[in-house]
Enzyme design. Structure first.
Site, PDB file in Angstrom:
ATOM      1  N   HIS A 298     -71.119 -62.555  -4.371  1.00  0.00           N
ATOM      2  CA  HIS A 298     -70.209 -62.603  -3.205  1.00  0.00           C
ATOM      3  C   HIS A 298     -69.291 -61.392  -3.267  1.00  0.00           C
ATOM      4  CE1 HIS A 298     -67.658 -65.049  -0.226  1.00  0.00           C
ATOM      5  NE2 HIS A 298     -67.135 -63.834  -0.284  1.00  0.00           N
TER       6      HIS A 298
ATOM      7  N   ARG B 271     -66.936 -53.416   2.684  1.00  0.00           N
ATOM      8  CA  ARG B 271     -66.440 -52.729   3.897  1.00  0.00           C
ATOM      9  C   ARG B 271     -67.446 -51.668   4.340  1.00  0.00           C
ATOM     10  NH1 ARG B 271     -63.467 -57.180   3.876  1.00  0.00           N
ATOM     11  NH2 ARG B 271     -61.556 -57.049   2.668  1.00  0.00           N
TER      12      ARG B 271
ATOM     13  N   ASN C  85     -68.823 -59.489   7.072  1.00  0.00           N
ATOM     14  CA  ASN C  85     -67.653 -59.582   7.974  1.00  0.00           C
ATOM     15  C   ASN C  85     -66.975 -58.217   8.156  1.00  0.00           C
ATOM     16  OD1 ASN C  85     -66.699 -59.655   5.281  1.00  0.00           O
ATOM     17  ND2 ASN C  85     -64.827 -60.711   5.870  1.00  0.00           N
TER      18      ASN C  85
ATOM     19  N   HIS D 102     -68.185 -70.267   4.173  1.00  0.00           N
ATOM     20  CA  HIS D 102     -66.737 -70.219   3.977  1.00  0.00           C
ATOM     21  C   HIS D 102     -66.234 -71.601   4.386  1.00  0.00           C
ATOM     22  CE1 HIS D 102     -62.755 -68.153   3.729  1.00  0.00           C
ATOM     23  NE2 HIS D 102     -62.445 -69.317   4.293  1.00  0.00           N
TER      24      HIS D 102
ATOM     25  N   LEU E 276     -58.112 -65.995   0.578  1.00  0.00           N
ATOM     26  CA  LEU E 276     -58.544 -67.239   1.219  1.00  0.00           C
ATOM     27  C   LEU E 276     -59.920 -67.638   0.698  1.00  0.00           C
ATOM     28  CD1 LEU E 276     -57.367 -66.559   4.872  1.00  0.00           C
ATOM     29  CD2 LEU E 276     -56.425 -68.249   3.272  1.00  0.00           C
TER      30      LEU E 276
ATOM     31  N   HIS F  88     -58.396 -54.413   0.536  1.00  0.00           N
ATOM     32  CA  HIS F  88     -57.530 -54.072   1.684  1.00  0.00           C
ATOM     33  C   HIS F  88     -56.572 -53.008   1.171  1.00  0.00           C
ATOM     34  CE1 HIS F  88     -58.562 -57.496   4.352  1.00  0.00           C
ATOM     35  NE2 HIS F  88     -58.690 -58.183   3.226  1.00  0.00           N
TER      36      HIS F  88
ATOM     37  N   ALA G 282     -55.583 -61.171   3.533  1.00  0.00           N
ATOM     38  CA  ALA G 282     -56.100 -61.995   2.435  1.00  0.00           C
ATOM     39  C   ALA G 282     -57.202 -61.247   1.709  1.00  0.00           C
ATOM     40  CB  ALA G 282     -56.653 -63.302   3.000  1.00  0.00           C
TER      41      ALA G 282
HETATM   42  O1  DOR Z   1     -59.446 -63.529   0.735  1.00  0.00           O
HETATM   43  C1  DOR Z   1     -60.424 -63.304   1.427  1.00  0.00           C
HETATM   44  N1  DOR Z   1     -60.735 -62.051   1.837  1.00  0.00           N
HETATM   45  N2  DOR Z   1     -61.192 -64.339   1.796  1.00  0.00           N
HETATM   46  C2  DOR Z   1     -62.188 -64.180   2.669  1.00  0.00           C
HETATM   47  O2  DOR Z   1     -62.812 -65.140   2.989  1.00  0.00           O
HETATM   48  C3  DOR Z   1     -62.473 -62.865   3.276  1.00  0.00           C
HETATM   49  C4  DOR Z   1     -61.980 -61.773   2.455  1.00  0.00           C
HETATM   50  C5  DOR Z   1     -61.932 -60.444   3.191  1.00  0.00           C
HETATM   51  O3  DOR Z   1     -62.938 -60.087   3.828  1.00  0.00           O
HETATM   52  O4  DOR Z   1     -60.930 -59.752   3.102  1.00  0.00           O
HETATM   53 ZN    ZN Z   2     -65.483 -63.303   0.770  1.00  0.00          ZN
END
Ligand code: DOR
Ligand code: ZN
Length: 344
Positions: free
Chosen positions: A14, A18, A42, A137, A219, A251, A263
């Site tokens: 997992h 990016r 995502n 998720h 998250l 991030h 998150a």
């Molecule tokens: O903390 C998280 N960051 N949980 C997620 O489900 C997505 C991830 C993200 O893509 O930044």
């Molecule tokens: Zn994730």
């Protein structure tokens, strides 16, 4: 005392890499530790079909350092418009192994996710028959459900029903954080979970007590200590239902240290080292190889890796930040030295 050990090269089941410039930073961190990684779809423009997944895979390969044979494994992002034919097309590529269910609005870049899980049945049916795994998720998004309860409510409201209706569908409950998630996985066949370093190391006090720590915000959110203890027990139990998935989610520093911080914990700089520390604390270093290098591959029906990595007991300090294009990236657990180092 163990001061050095060698394990089969691990995989990360997992991971967020990016896109664009970010790949120049993210891919190398993961490729130096892992043979394969399940790459989350995502992106700002989500990877909603096979064509996009294969093009994204190529961009990742183009960013892989020379000499590495890192293999990205691709995932299709489910939306309200995903069709059984999209699934069939995806399953034709050996490079696409799963589809990801993000409830719309649950997390980063999930606004195109699924709004009505009940209407997903034909898609899940197609996944079951074409052998694509379902990665979940597992959090509801209802504003009236407390953020600390969102995982268990999702399991009760949706996951038991999906499990019952599609018994042969292989399901991975991603980044499990609660006792209820562990119990759900243990009770059901064809069901597994990934466990992240942050949920194994930290509880919600590490996020909120004595000051808010945005680099521990992810998250699903960190839970209370009783849940963490259950996750530790599952990870170190030797059960093949639980395996490594970092959820390393970069991030930029300013986006996390912000009025509304993003998150995600960036753990790829020291992923296997963090897990080694967790397993060592539990006197379970002998269980690390199964968790990191065998059970994920077995569950996905992929071969185990042939090469190895060696970990050495040695303290080192991650830098305060890494450069991330024009921005910076703050590594998780930066404030404390790490105890294990991968031999290079
Ligand atoms: O903390 C998280 N960051 N949980 C997620 O489900 C997505 C991830 C993200 O893509 O930044
Ligand atoms: Zn994730």
């Amino acid at each position: 005392m163990t001061t050095q050990f060698t394990i089969t090269r691990p995989d990360d089941w997992h991971l967020h890499l990016r896109d664009g410039d970010a790949l120049n930073t993210t891919v190398a961190f993961t490729a130096q530790q892992f043979q394969r990684a399940i790459v989350m779809p995502n992106l700002a423009q989500p990877i909603i079909n096979a064509e996009l997944a294969l093009a994204y895979r190529q961009r990742i390969l183009n960013s892989t350092p020379d000499g590495s044979n890192f293999q990205p494994l691709m995932v299709v992002y489910l939306t309200d418009n995903t069709s059984p034919d999209d699934i069939k097309q995806a399953s034709k590529s050996e490079h696409i192994v799963a589809a990801k269910l993000y409830p719309a609005g649950a997390t980063t870049n999930s606004s195109n996710g699924v709004t009505d899980i009940d209407r997903l049945a034909p898609v899940l049916e197609a996944m079951q028959s074409h052998g694509l795994l379902l990665l979940v998720h597992a959090e509801v998004t209802d504003s009236d459900v407390d953020i600390f309860d969102r995982e268990q409510v999702f399991i009760d409201k949706h996951l038991y029903a999906i499990r019952r209706d599609f018994p042969k569908l292989r399901i991975v409950l991603e980044h499990a954080t609660t006792q209820q998630a562990i119990q759900f996985v243990e009770e059901n066949d064809n069901t597994a979970a990934t466990l992240t370093p942050q949920h194994l190391l930290f509880n919600r006090n590490d996020l909120l007590a004595g000051g808010i720590r945005p680099h521990n915000y992810c998250l699903p959110i960190l839970k209370r200590e009783t849940h963490r203890k259950t996750l530790i027990k599952a990870a170190t139990s030797g059960s093949p239902k639980f395996f490594l998935g970092t959820d390393s989610a970069p991030h930029a520093t300013h986006a996390k240290e912000s009025l509304c911080g993003c998150a995600g914990c960036f753990t790829a700089h020291a992923a296997i080292e963090l897990y080694a520390e967790i397993f060592e604390t539990e006197n379970a270093l002998d269980k690390l190889e199964g968790f990191s290098s065998f059970y994920g591959a077995d569950f996905y029906g992929l071969p185990r890796n042939n090469s190895t990595i060696t970990l050495i007991k040695k303290q080192w300090q991650a830098p305060s930040y890494y450069s991330f294009g024009e921005q910076t990236l703050t590594p998780f657990r930066q404030e404390t030295p790490l105890n294990w180092e991968i031999q290079r």
